[in-house]
Design an enzyme around this catalytic site. Structure first.
Site, PDB file in Angstrom:
ATOM      1  N   GLU A  27       0.850  -1.201   0.000  1.00  0.00           N
ATOM      2  CA  GLU A  27       0.000   0.000   0.000  1.00  0.00           C
ATOM      3  C   GLU A  27       0.879   1.243   0.000  1.00  0.00           C
ATOM      4  OE1 GLU A  27      -3.220   0.090  -1.126  1.00  0.00           O
ATOM      5  OE2 GLU A  27      -3.534  -1.439   0.404  1.00  0.00           O
ATOM      6  N   GLY A 115     -16.419   4.484  -3.854  1.00  0.00           N
ATOM      7  CA  GLY A 115     -15.842   5.200  -2.725  1.00  0.00           C
ATOM      8  C   GLY A 115     -15.513   4.308  -1.548  1.00  0.00           C
ATOM      9  N   LEU A 118     -12.304   0.185  -3.134  1.00  0.00           N
ATOM     10  CA  LEU A 118     -12.227  -1.008  -3.982  1.00  0.00           C
ATOM     11  C   LEU A 118     -12.031  -0.621  -5.449  1.00  0.00           C
ATOM     12  CD1 LEU A 118     -15.048  -3.085  -2.241  1.00  0.00           C
ATOM     13  CD2 LEU A 118     -12.572  -3.146  -1.824  1.00  0.00           C
ATOM     14  N   ASP A 165      -4.118   0.551  -9.340  1.00  0.00           N
ATOM     15  CA  ASP A 165      -5.534   0.259  -9.529  1.00  0.00           C
ATOM     16  C   ASP A 165      -5.853  -0.048 -10.988  1.00  0.00           C
ATOM     17  OD1 ASP A 165      -5.643   0.847  -6.877  1.00  0.00           O
ATOM     18  OD2 ASP A 165      -6.708   2.747  -7.110  1.00  0.00           O
TER      19      ASP A 165
END
Ligand code: ADP
Ligand code: MG
Length: 375
Positions: A27, A115, A118, A165
């Site tokens: 992350e 939101g 995901l 993403d």
């Protein structure tokens, strides 16, 4: 009701889908050119589409948004406010990269929670990129489409996200996690057989999104870039764990925890991949939980809701848990024994009720397929 034919008076030329994602580990590493390990969700954004000859882009979304009609020739960063900036931004990015694409009629539908961390935004961008790639015969590879989709979010919408993403939504494969090197986009599909190991991956959507996140993300990214510059590195990715202590001693104190998170997080991704390769999925658990502690204590992007979900899941018997996505809310993943999944989810729900938080929404993540044409 609002079928494509009813909306536009003609049939669609095709339909495409692109998934949301959860990141197993890694992350805030992508914009530091490090490693990430996402899986695609079964949940997708779908787009039915047909080209238009007149240069108009008409977009309708089943998720109750105001439909828009735009002129592709007029698209420019900042010109499209709100949700339509994501799809319109992809058309702009394609044209700005020299691809001569025109207008289209689009009907969108989605079961990716919006939101919730995901990545519905990347799914929306990627489904547009996949549809345009086919409709206009561009023949671009998936990774190039992902980069254009990221450019749409960065330059057109104005969100300084990394590449994870969009790469996850474009390139993931069923049954595998995508081990991605954000520096050169080298990738490897790493098999993740959760069911075979008697495990499940719970996704607990906390249903909170703290506004703080918007500005904080850019500030964190800027802090990482400043630290890399002070260390004379192209990006924090280049700092190895063996050099961490020396590097931290040379940095101003406010940058120390940021750098420590990025370096240890990259190492956690590599450790997680080694465990997946060895088929030792249970051992992933402590890596997830250690990643959460680093996000909470060093990177400081957690919040009371995500912390409570992680702590409760682990106390209820999860092998490990962490927030996933940018932070300040969003979703938590928990690695659990299959037969404990319901109980862990129920205990998190009970804890949320007791704390006065809204009930979390629970999904079970099975590694799904990246963007594709449906018909
Ligand atoms: P996340 O990517 O974690 O879901 P973001 O804030 O990055 O959160 O993206 C959510 C935004 O994406 C929404 O506010 C909306 O503008 C847009 N969006 C997502 N899904 C849809 C959809 N089905 N229809 C229209 N807009 C959508
Ligand atoms: Mg997003």
């Amino acid at each position: 009701m609002n079928t494509f034919e009813q909306l536009y008076g003609r049939p669609a030329e095709g339909e495409w889908a692109a998934p949301g994602r959860v990141n197993l580990i890694g992350e805030h590493t992508d914009y530091n050119l490090g490693f990430v390990l996402p899986i695609a969700l079964p949940q997708t954004v779908r787009a039915e589409a047909a080209r238009r000859e007149d240069g108009l882009l008409r977009i309708w979304s089943a998720q109750g948004r105001e439909p828009v009609t735009l002129r592709v020739a007029d698209l420019a960063p900042g010109s499209v406010p709100g949700w339509a900036g994501y799809p319109a931004g992809v058309v702009w990015a394609l044209r700005d990269a020299g691809h001569e694409v025109g207008g289209a009629d689009l009907r969108l539908d989605s079961d990716v929670p919006s939101g919730a961390g995901l990545s519905s935004s990347a799914a929306l961008e990627c489904v547009l990129a996949a549809a345009y790639n086919d409709l206009y015969g561009l023949g671009l590879p998936a990774a190039e489409l992902a980069v254009l989709a990221q450019r749409a979010e960065n330059a057109f919408v104005g969100v300084p996200c990394g590449i994870m993403d969009q790469m996850a939504s474009m390139c993931c494969r069923p049954g595998a996690a995508l081990f991605l090197d954000s520096r050169d986009l080298a990738m490897r599909q790493v098999p993740v057989d959760l069911a075979g190991a008697g495990l499940a991956l719970l996704v607990l959507d906390t249903r909170v999104k703290h506004d703080l996140g918007d500005g904080a993300y850019a500030a964190l990214r800027a802090g990482c870039e400043r630290a890399a510059a002070l260390l004379g590195l192209p990006a924090l990715r280049s700092l190895q764990p063996s050099g961490l202590a020396d590097a931290l001693a040379r940095l101003p104190s406010e940058l120390v925890p940021l750098v420590r998170h990025v370096v240890t997080e990259n190492a956690r991704v590599e450790a997680a991949v080694a465990l997946l390769d060895a088929g030792d999925l249970v051992a992933l658990g402590p890596i997830l939980t250690a990643g959460h502690a680093s996000l909470r204590d060093d990177y400081r992007v957690s919040c009371p809701e995500t912390d409570l979900a992680v702590e409760t899941a682990v106390a209820a018997g999860a092998h490990g848990a962490r927030m996933t996505g940018g932070g300040f809310g969003g979703s938590v993943i928990a690695l659990v024994d299959q037969d404990a999944a319901e109980r862990v989810a129920a205990e998190v729900t009970t804890a949320f009720r007791a704390a006065g938080y809204a009930e979390p929404r629970t999904l079970t993540a099975v590694p799904g397929e990246g963007a594709r044409r449906l018909r």
